[in-house]
Write a protein that holds these residues in place. Sequence first.
Motif, short mmCIF file in Angstrom:
data_model
loop_
_atom_site.label_atom_id
_atom_site.label_comp_id
_atom_site.label_asym_id
_atom_site.label_seq_id
_atom_site.Cartn_x
_atom_site.Cartn_y
_atom_site.Cartn_z
N THR A 5 0.83 -1.19 0.00
CA THR A 5 0.00 0.00 0.00
C THR A 5 0.86 1.24 0.00
OG1 THR A 5 -0.10 -0.14 2.40
CG2 THR A 5 -1.93 -1.07 1.17
N GLY A 6 0.37 2.32 -0.60
CA GLY A 6 1.11 3.57 -0.58
C GLY A 6 1.00 4.21 0.77
N ILE A 7 2.13 4.40 1.46
CA ILE A 7 2.12 4.87 2.85
C ILE A 7 3.16 5.96 3.02
CG2 ILE A 7 2.50 4.21 5.24
CD1 ILE A 7 1.62 1.42 4.43
N GLY A 8 2.79 7.04 3.70
CA GLY A 8 3.73 8.11 3.98
C GLY A 8 4.46 7.86 5.27
N THR A 9 4.88 8.94 5.94
CA THR A 9 5.65 8.76 7.15
C THR A 9 4.79 8.71 8.39
OG1 THR A 9 5.96 11.14 7.33
CG2 THR A 9 7.66 9.89 6.16
N GLY A 10 3.48 8.55 8.26
CA GLY A 10 2.60 8.47 9.41
C GLY A 10 2.62 7.10 10.05
N PHE A 215 -0.91 -1.96 18.08
CA PHE A 215 -2.13 -1.22 17.78
C PHE A 215 -1.96 0.25 18.16
CE2 PHE A 215 -3.54 -5.58 18.37
CZ PHE A 215 -4.34 -5.76 17.25
N SER A 216 -2.61 1.08 17.39
CA SER A 216 -2.60 2.50 17.66
C SER A 216 -3.52 2.82 18.84
CB SER A 216 -3.07 3.25 16.41
OG SER A 216 -3.04 4.63 16.60
N VAL A 217 -3.01 3.64 19.76
CA VAL A 217 -3.82 4.18 20.85
C VAL A 217 -3.74 5.70 20.75
CG1 VAL A 217 -3.43 2.21 22.37
CG2 VAL A 217 -1.86 4.15 22.48
N TYR A 218 -4.64 6.38 21.41
CA TYR A 218 -4.58 7.84 21.35
C TYR A 218 -3.32 8.32 22.05
CZ TYR A 218 -9.21 7.92 19.34
OH TYR A 218 -10.27 7.74 18.49
N GLY A 219 -2.43 8.94 21.27
CA GLY A 219 -1.17 9.44 21.80
C GLY A 219 0.02 8.56 21.48
N GLY A 220 -0.20 7.38 20.88
CA GLY A 220 0.94 6.51 20.58
C GLY A 220 0.52 5.14 20.09
N PHE A 221 1.33 4.15 20.41
CA PHE A 221 1.00 2.77 20.03
C PHE A 221 1.50 1.81 21.10
CE2 PHE A 221 5.16 3.49 17.95
CZ PHE A 221 5.89 2.39 18.36
N VAL A 222 0.92 0.60 21.11
CA VAL A 222 1.34 -0.45 22.05
C VAL A 222 2.16 -1.49 21.31
CG1 VAL A 222 -0.58 -0.10 23.63
CG2 VAL A 222 -0.84 -1.71 21.72
N ILE A 242 10.27 8.75 16.05
CA ILE A 242 8.83 8.66 16.32
C ILE A 242 8.51 9.19 17.70
CG2 ILE A 242 6.86 7.11 16.62
CD1 ILE A 242 8.14 5.16 14.72
N GLY A 243 9.19 8.65 18.72
CA GLY A 243 8.90 9.01 20.10
C GLY A 243 9.75 8.16 21.03
N ASN A 244 9.27 7.96 22.26
CA ASN A 244 10.00 7.20 23.25
C ASN A 244 9.10 6.20 23.96
OD1 ASN A 244 11.28 10.09 23.14
ND2 ASN A 244 12.89 8.76 23.93
N PHE A 245 9.70 5.14 24.48
CA PHE A 245 8.95 4.21 25.33
C PHE A 245 8.52 4.96 26.59
CE2 PHE A 245 10.81 1.03 22.63
CZ PHE A 245 9.95 -0.06 22.70
N GLN A 246 7.22 5.03 26.81
CA GLN A 246 6.67 5.71 27.98
C GLN A 246 6.46 4.75 29.14
OE1 GLN A 246 6.09 9.24 27.97
NE2 GLN A 246 7.42 8.82 26.21
N GLY A 247 6.24 3.50 28.83
CA GLY A 247 6.07 2.47 29.84
C GLY A 247 6.44 1.13 29.24
N SER A 248 7.01 0.25 30.04
CA SER A 248 7.43 -1.06 29.54
C SER A 248 7.55 -2.03 30.70
CB SER A 248 8.77 -0.95 28.81
OG SER A 248 9.22 -2.21 28.36
N GLY A 261 5.11 11.49 18.02
CA GLY A 261 5.28 12.91 17.76
C GLY A 261 6.13 13.13 16.52
N SER A 262 6.67 14.32 16.37
CA SER A 262 7.62 14.63 15.30
C SER A 262 7.08 14.30 13.91
CB SER A 262 8.95 13.88 15.52
OG SER A 262 9.50 14.22 16.78
N GLY A 263 5.81 14.64 13.68
CA GLY A 263 5.23 14.43 12.36
C GLY A 263 4.57 13.10 12.16
N TRP A 264 4.65 12.21 13.15
CA TRP A 264 3.94 10.93 13.07
C TRP A 264 2.58 11.08 13.72
CZ3 TRP A 264 6.06 6.38 10.95
CH2 TRP A 264 7.39 6.49 10.53
N TRP A 265 1.62 10.25 13.31
CA TRP A 265 0.30 10.33 13.88
C TRP A 265 -0.30 8.93 14.00
CZ3 TRP A 265 1.62 11.78 8.96
CH2 TRP A 265 1.00 11.10 7.91
N THR A 266 -1.40 8.82 14.72
CA THR A 266 -2.01 7.51 14.93
C THR A 266 -3.24 7.34 14.07
OG1 THR A 266 -3.44 8.21 16.76
CG2 THR A 266 -1.19 7.52 17.32
N VAL A 267 -3.43 6.12 13.57
CA VAL A 267 -4.62 5.79 12.79
C VAL A 267 -5.06 4.37 13.17
CG1 VAL A 267 -4.18 7.27 10.80
CG2 VAL A 267 -3.14 5.02 10.90
#
Length: 382
Positions: A5-10, A215-222, A242-248, A261-267
């Motif tokens: 599929t055609g995919i950008g940097t999101g 999976f995408s969650v609001y604010g990031g991914f798991v 993309i971002g940082n590990f917030q919890g692990s 962040g930094s131009g990435w988004w969740t879908v």
Amino acid sequence: MRRTTGIGTGLSALLLLGASVTAGSAPAAAAAPTPAPEPAASAGLLTAMQKDLGLTESQVQARLAAEKTAAAVETNAQRVAGSSYGGSWFDAKSGKLTVAVTDGRKAGAVRATGATVRLVTHSAQQLDAAKKKIDALGAPAGVSSWHVDPKANRVVVNVVASERGDNDVATFVARARQTGPVQIKETTEAPKTFAAGTVGGDPYYTGNVRCSIGFSVYGGFVTAGHCGRPGMGVRGWDGSYIGNFQGSSFPDNDYAWVNVGSGWWTVPVVLGWGTVSDRLVRGSNEAPVGASICRSGSTTHWHCGNVLAKNETVNYSQGAVHQMTKTSVCAEPGDSGGSFISGDQAQGVTSGGWGNCSGGGETWYQPINEILGRYGLTLHTT
């Protein structure tokens, strides 16, 4: 070719397949709930399930419909059974959910929910208590995992066949038998996680490890916890931040979440990798034991199988991980963290297993709802 599929940097460039919301409660003695209509399965999904499960197209369609009904029945039947509930499982041949109960007086009410009923000796509460005692024993490497098997009405302890004669294994088995109804089974290999060294062009990287987004969650991914520690930076398939590990958490659990962040988004999308169309995520209703399930990952892409067991403790070399779900789906290094889906419902993130996608094997995932609850996250759905 990395993906079709055609995919950008999101974030859509990274996501795997997902699923839907938990069904609401129904009256205690209500008839089997009628599932809401869902979009027809894509041609790619039908093909993948035919290949991996050995079914015809019409059998796949019938099974998906039966599993959707069974998932709705399971929640209602468990409530009706109450303390006599002994577990449940989906039977692919009959297309029915079987619910075990210890009290025959509950059978009629449980049967009224649409389930088949089996009388058993031990309740799920008793079996869970025995498993909890085994969790506390501290297993040697030759013991691969243990879980409650509702169909056997036992706690099944899996031992690596070549290690069966080891003194530490024998001692563990003897102590496990003292906790309650226990059955010992042999397995061919010990489980391992599915992280991998850096390979260019694949979903995300932390340090020199490649893993897959779940999976995408609001604010990031798991994703999987063994893929990174809190504070570690994450780079996408194109090398951008993309971002940082917030919890692990790993071991004990195997889950994590990363902020975006930094131009990435969740879908709310999971990649089909050309085998199936990219899938929309609609919720996280848990599939029963016996249901079909599919996995998407950055190494082996799309594969399907069945749910074999729930609440299994997996004994990795790094330590035991609890409350895992075992499947017959294959996976390989780099698939860690990727999506497990049943129908259109998100199920969990890939942890580890044994075998590969050439010769087959088994793979465990950490259930998605536990991850969402642990970090207070909300699944991004359509």
